[in-house]
Scaffold this motif. Structure first.
Motif, short mmCIF file in Angstrom:
data_model
loop_
_atom_site.label_atom_id
_atom_site.label_comp_id
_atom_site.label_asym_id
_atom_site.label_seq_id
_atom_site.Cartn_x
_atom_site.Cartn_y
_atom_site.Cartn_z
N LYS A 74 0.83 -1.22 0.00
CA LYS A 74 0.00 0.00 0.00
C LYS A 74 0.86 1.25 0.00
N SER A 75 2.01 1.20 0.66
CA SER A 75 2.91 2.35 0.72
C SER A 75 3.62 2.59 -0.60
N GLY A 76 3.98 1.51 -1.29
CA GLY A 76 4.59 1.65 -2.61
C GLY A 76 6.10 1.60 -2.64
N SER A 77 6.76 1.55 -1.46
CA SER A 77 8.23 1.51 -1.43
C SER A 77 8.69 0.94 -0.10
N ILE A 78 9.76 0.14 -0.15
CA ILE A 78 10.32 -0.43 1.08
C ILE A 78 11.33 0.53 1.72
N SER A 139 7.77 5.79 14.56
CA SER A 139 8.15 5.59 13.15
C SER A 139 7.56 4.31 12.57
N PRO A 140 6.23 4.21 12.53
CA PRO A 140 5.60 3.02 11.92
C PRO A 140 5.60 3.11 10.39
N TRP A 141 6.81 3.08 9.83
CA TRP A 141 6.99 3.35 8.41
C TRP A 141 7.20 2.07 7.61
N ALA A 142 7.00 2.21 6.31
CA ALA A 142 7.21 1.08 5.39
C ALA A 142 8.69 0.69 5.34
N GLY A 143 9.59 1.68 5.45
CA GLY A 143 11.02 1.40 5.38
C GLY A 143 11.49 0.47 6.49
N ILE A 144 10.97 0.66 7.69
CA ILE A 144 11.34 -0.20 8.81
C ILE A 144 10.57 -1.51 8.75
N ALA A 145 9.37 -1.48 8.21
CA ALA A 145 8.54 -2.68 8.14
C ALA A 145 9.19 -3.77 7.30
N PHE A 146 10.05 -3.40 6.37
CA PHE A 146 10.71 -4.41 5.54
C PHE A 146 11.51 -5.39 6.40
N GLY A 147 12.35 -4.87 7.29
CA GLY A 147 13.13 -5.74 8.17
C GLY A 147 12.26 -6.50 9.15
N THR A 196 21.59 0.02 5.31
CA THR A 196 22.72 0.78 4.79
C THR A 196 22.32 1.59 3.56
N ILE A 197 21.59 0.95 2.65
CA ILE A 197 21.08 1.67 1.47
C ILE A 197 20.14 2.79 1.91
N GLY A 198 19.29 2.47 2.90
CA GLY A 198 18.37 3.48 3.41
C GLY A 198 19.09 4.67 4.04
N TYR A 199 20.18 4.38 4.74
CA TYR A 199 20.96 5.45 5.37
C TYR A 199 21.66 6.32 4.32
N LEU A 200 22.22 5.68 3.31
CA LEU A 200 23.00 6.40 2.31
C LEU A 200 22.12 7.20 1.35
N HIS A 201 20.91 6.71 1.06
CA HIS A 201 20.12 7.32 -0.01
C HIS A 201 18.72 7.78 0.40
N HIS A 202 18.26 7.37 1.59
CA HIS A 202 16.87 7.70 1.94
C HIS A 202 16.73 8.31 3.34
N GLY A 203 17.83 8.71 3.96
CA GLY A 203 17.75 9.40 5.23
C GLY A 203 17.42 8.53 6.42
N PHE A 204 17.73 7.23 6.35
CA PHE A 204 17.49 6.35 7.49
C PHE A 204 18.43 6.72 8.65
N CYS A 205 18.02 6.35 9.86
CA CYS A 205 18.82 6.60 11.05
C CYS A 205 20.01 5.64 11.09
N VAL A 206 21.17 6.14 11.50
CA VAL A 206 22.39 5.33 11.53
C VAL A 206 22.34 4.26 12.62
N TYR A 207 21.50 4.47 13.64
CA TYR A 207 21.45 3.53 14.76
C TYR A 207 20.95 2.15 14.31
N SER A 208 20.11 2.12 13.28
CA SER A 208 19.61 0.84 12.77
C SER A 208 20.75 -0.01 12.23
N MET A 209 21.75 0.64 11.65
CA MET A 209 22.92 -0.08 11.15
C MET A 209 23.73 -0.66 12.30
N PHE A 210 23.93 0.13 13.37
CA PHE A 210 24.68 -0.35 14.53
C PHE A 210 24.01 -1.57 15.14
#
Length: 234
Positions: A74-78, A139-147, A196-210
């Protein structure tokens, strides 16, 4: 440096203010007191309870998996940092599930299976209670929902395995256990790449990578010690 320190301070205050923070504190206290409890009591079997509990967790994880997939479609993007009504409901259910899964540790204590209460086990359960609370409220977002959808799939398999082995002896159980651990490692590897892709190109938080790196390291270490080093010793 001052900006980074202030940022950590703000994040820390946010987590302390979460509804699940007292739950996590009580959880850690009960673990600390568990050796005293086990010296004073006899172990319980809990076989029937374990069967129902594990199959229920597997089923609920299947529901959250379907909810996350529907919400992402429904969101259209991960990678989208936006939510919708389907994702919000799925996040709430997922958060509730992580609180229910704290019973994993309580059952270990009641059954005197303290050897299973490893640092990895405690770190994973305690951190997920806080992180899912934060994700649902902030942050109930589609980007985090992927993981989280991948994690839900893994837990469908994991708790089905636990439920089946609690119900009766599972043929090839050691093989199942190894493959599920491999599935967990794959989950964190995919999640780390996505974040990592989200952090580099979509403004994801760096803490998710840690966090992803920490989980990948801990599960990989467990896999090595449980399956590879043992085989070398044999």
């Amino acid at each position: 440096m001052a900006i980074l320190t202030e940022r950590f301070y703000q994040v820390g205050n946010t987590f302390v203010g979460l509804q699940s923070f007292p739950v996590m504190v009580i959880y850690l206290i009960l673990i600390a007191l568990s050796p005293l409890y086990q010296r004073m009591t006899k172990p319980y079997s809990l076989k029937q309870i374990m069967v129902v509990y594990n199959y229920t967790c597997s089923f609920i994880s299947g529901c959250t998996l379907l909810g996350f997939i529907t919400g992402m479609v429904k969101s259209g993007s991960i990678f989208r940092k936006e939510g919708n009504d389907v994702l919000e409901y799925s996040y709430f259910m997922y958060w509730c599930t992580k609180n229910i899964e704290l019973l994993d540790t309580m059952f270990m204590i009641l059954r005197h299976k303290r050897r299973q209460i490893s640092f990895l086990h405690v770190y994973h359960h305690a951190s997920m209670v806080l992180l899912t609370d934060f994700a649902y409220h902030y942050s109930p977002w589609a980007g985090i929902a992927f993981g989280l959808s991948i994690n839900s799939f893994v837990h469908v398999c994991l708790y089905y395995y636990y439920g089946y082995t609690a119900q009766k002896t599972l043929p090839g159980a050691p093989t199942w256990k190894r493959h599920i651990t491999e599935l967990q490692i794959t989950q964190f590897l995919i999640g780390l790449i996505h974040n990592t892709i989200g952090y580099l190109h979509h403004g994801f938080c760096v803490y998710s990578m840690f966090y992803g790196v920490s989980m990948l390291y801990l599960f990989s270490s467990f896999y090595y010690n449980a399956f590879l080093r043992k085989r070398k010793g044999e």
